[in-house]
Design an enzyme around this catalytic site. Structure first.
Site, mmCIF file in Angstrom:
data_model
loop_
_atom_site.group_PDB
_atom_site.id
_atom_site.type_symbol
_atom_site.label_atom_id
_atom_site.label_comp_id
_atom_site.label_asym_id
_atom_site.label_seq_id
_atom_site.Cartn_x
_atom_site.Cartn_y
_atom_site.Cartn_z
ATOM 1 N N TRP A 51 0.844 -1.207 0.000
ATOM 2 C CA TRP A 51 0.000 0.000 0.000
ATOM 3 C C TRP A 51 0.873 1.248 0.000
ATOM 4 O O TRP A 51 0.528 2.257 -0.623
ATOM 5 C CB TRP A 51 -0.910 -0.001 1.226
ATOM 6 C CG TRP A 51 -1.777 1.217 1.366
ATOM 7 C CD1 TRP A 51 -3.016 1.413 0.821
ATOM 8 C CD2 TRP A 51 -1.490 2.414 2.116
ATOM 9 N NE1 TRP A 51 -3.509 2.656 1.183
ATOM 10 C CE2 TRP A 51 -2.578 3.289 1.975
ATOM 11 C CE3 TRP A 51 -0.401 2.820 2.892
ATOM 12 C CZ2 TRP A 51 -2.633 4.527 2.583
ATOM 13 C CZ3 TRP A 51 -0.446 4.073 3.498
ATOM 14 C CH2 TRP A 51 -1.546 4.905 3.341
ATOM 15 N N HIS A 52 2.011 1.184 0.697
ATOM 16 C CA HIS A 52 2.869 2.356 0.792
ATOM 17 C C HIS A 52 3.619 2.632 -0.508
ATOM 18 O O HIS A 52 4.041 3.778 -0.731
ATOM 19 C CB HIS A 52 3.871 2.180 1.937
ATOM 20 C CG HIS A 52 3.282 2.431 3.290
ATOM 21 N ND1 HIS A 52 2.663 1.446 4.034
ATOM 22 C CD2 HIS A 52 3.198 3.556 4.033
ATOM 23 C CE1 HIS A 52 2.244 1.960 5.176
ATOM 24 N NE2 HIS A 52 2.548 3.234 5.193
ATOM 25 N N GLY A 53 3.821 1.645 -1.334
ATOM 26 C CA GLY A 53 4.529 1.908 -2.574
ATOM 27 C C GLY A 53 4.730 0.651 -3.398
ATOM 28 O O GLY A 53 4.840 -0.451 -2.860
ATOM 29 N N PHE A 105 1.744 8.467 -1.259
ATOM 30 C CA PHE A 105 0.942 7.275 -1.016
ATOM 31 C C PHE A 105 -0.531 7.529 -1.245
ATOM 32 O O PHE A 105 -1.316 6.613 -1.184
ATOM 33 C CB PHE A 105 1.155 6.777 0.420
ATOM 34 C CG PHE A 105 2.617 6.589 0.757
ATOM 35 C CD1 PHE A 105 3.454 5.893 -0.101
ATOM 36 C CD2 PHE A 105 3.139 7.122 1.905
ATOM 37 C CE1 PHE A 105 4.786 5.731 0.198
ATOM 38 C CE2 PHE A 105 4.471 6.955 2.215
ATOM 39 C CZ PHE A 105 5.300 6.261 1.365
#
Length: 495
Positions: free
Chosen positions: A340-342, A495
């Site tokens: 989700w963060h990257g 994000f």
């Protein structure tokens, strides 16, 4: 057209090189103009909702341009899906609508964030048959899609009542204080506040809001930006140019930088919402005080960690299907949380390490019942050791989060363990005295007791308005003295 008017119109247009930030002078100008009219809408509920929604859409336009239409699409599709869920009588039909909402939201998220990541994976296996796409990542897309999904899932679970007006739902999704970098606000917490009549802001609420904004601004624009530009970025850009000691201090600096950056944004978002008469839940609670990795995730980015727990971990079965399944669920949840963060392998590694840490802590508590999930019930000596170990683990994982590649992460660890050179310590202190001073201030403030923080807030709430103005002026002057002239975007904008 007069040059001054032309310059003003250019300033109000979307500029991809300068997204609108809470720390910018333009936002202060726009927010002051916004509040001048907002104060007259205490009792006019619908007018207030429309007014704030229009300002929120303009705010998002200033950060992501035409993609404000994507925000409106998300709000519109989930509003109608929510209506169909509420009116459907068959469980199968309701589940189908939820699945459609999840597919739409995750489909958009997948396209904008993960298309090139998937192309890279395919190319690694099939000799580059695909070309990378030039895809703009709308700021905050992960936050507003997760927020919208929480409404749909809670509606299906019977935890919220459906909204009957599209403008109310658009207001909830687009509310500008938390729109682009969180916190992720749950529908069941926010929706009951929408129709306040009259809308009131108490003296204590106003004082708390101003204090949170000032604290957030200090964290972001003074501590985070300064240590980032003057030290941390240099280390992570080329770790092989620096000794292991400097690399280690760069990692400790980044731990403070990302905390001050993200919690600073959250403080400002919560503070601005308070000034407008809305209360968000806390998003950070001194996470580096955690004595276990489980406690860390109860204190760090609380809105995301609770979202992952409620909508992913529990949906996978949580801890209801045996210990092995529990550990697997933790790993899956944190791997997806990392992704989700990257869209990069380093984020997957970061999430996997935290998943392994959480699973390992649960296993330890099972094998040794004397271990606790948090430090609250530990003896002081054990809590201190737990804090040191947890902080060390979290800092080590931050290397993968910040490094531009796995290769750079490996270089940082290599320098720390093979080229430490402690003899340069005093030269290092002399060369980076202002960076170390601000890092030290950040850590001292972070480890301040909760009781002292509460007493400080209570004292600030009793101050006269003129003191707030003086504090704000002084902070702006300090930022101007330390600033390089460039306004730094928030880390979590990506994000």
């Amino acid at each position: 057209m007069a040059p001054q008017l032309s310059n003003l119109l250019d300033l109000l247009k979307y500029n991809p090189a300068e997204p609108l930030l809470f720390t910018s002078g333009l936002f202060l100008f726009l927010f002051l103009g916004f509040t001048c009219f907002y104060g007259f809408m205490r009792r006019a509920v619908t007018l207030r909702i429309v007014y704030v929604t229009l300002f929120s859409l303009y705010f998002y336009y200033k950060t992501s341009g035409i993609f404000f239409l994507l925000l409106m699409f998300t709000a519109t599709s989930d509003f109608f899906i929510g209506h169909f869920i509420a009116t459907s009588r068959r469980r199968g039909s309701r589940r189908a609508w939820v699945a459609l909402s999840v597919c739409i939201n995750l489909g958009m998220l997948g396209y904008f964030k993960y298309t090139n990541f998937l192309i890279d994976i395919v190319n690694n296996f099939l000799a580059d048959p695909l070309e990378f796409q030039n895809i703009f990542l709308p700021i905050g897309i992960s936050f507003f899609t997760f927020q919208s999904m929480s409404y749909i899932i809670d509606l299906y679970r019977g935890k919220v009542r459906p909204l009957h007006r599209w403008i109310d739902y658009l207001f909830y999704i687009s509310f500008f204080p938390q729109l682009v970098a969180g916190p992720i606000v749950r529908a069941r917490d926010f929706i009951p506040q929408i129709h306040q009549r009259p809308l009131t802001v108490s003296r204590a609420q106003f004082g708390e809001g101003v204090w949170l904004i000032l604290c957030g601004l200090f964290k972001k624009a003074v501590i985070s930006d300064f240590i980032s530009l003057n030290f941390v970025d240099r280390i992570f850009d080329n770790p092989m140019l620096y000794t292991g000691l400097e690399n280690l201090m760069g990692v400790l600096g980044y731990a403070m930088q990302i905390y001050c950056d993200f919690s600073g944004y959250s403080d400002m978002a919560i503070g601005i919402a308070l000034l407008l008469g809305f209360r968000f839940n806390a998003n950070f609670n001194s996470p580096y005080k955690s004595a276990t990795i489980t406690e860390f995730w109860r204190r760090w980015h609380i809105s995301l960690s609770t979202w992952l727990k409620d909508y992913l971990y529990i949906s996978l079965g949580g801890n209801r299907k045996g210990r092995l399944r529990t550990y697997a669920n933790l790993m899956i949840t944190m791997l997806l949380g990392g992704l989700w963060h990257g869209a990069a392998m380093r984020f997957v590694v970061w999430g996997g390490l935290h998943g392994a840490g959480l699973a390992g802590h649960k296993l330890t508590m099972h094998l040794a019942p004397g271990f606790r999930p948090t430090g609250a019930n530990m003896p002081r000596w054990r809590r201190v050791i737990g804090i040191l170990l947890t902080f060390s683990f979290v800092c080590a994982t931050w290397v993968f989060f910040r490094a531009e590649s796995m290769e750079v992460a490996g270089q940082i660890f290599s320098q720390i363990f093979t080229a430490f050179h402690p003899e340069i310590f005093w030269d290092f202190v002399a060369g980076y005295k202002w960076v170390l001073l601000l890092m030290g201030i950040g850590y001292v403030l972070h480890f301040t007791s909760d009781r002292l923080e509460q007493r400080t807030l209570q004292a600030v709430q009793r101050l006269p308005i003129v003191v707030y103005a003086l504090m704000t002026t002084g902070l702006i002057w300090l930022i101007a003295q330390l600033s390089s002239g460039d306004v730094q975007p928030f880390i979590y904008f990506q994000f």
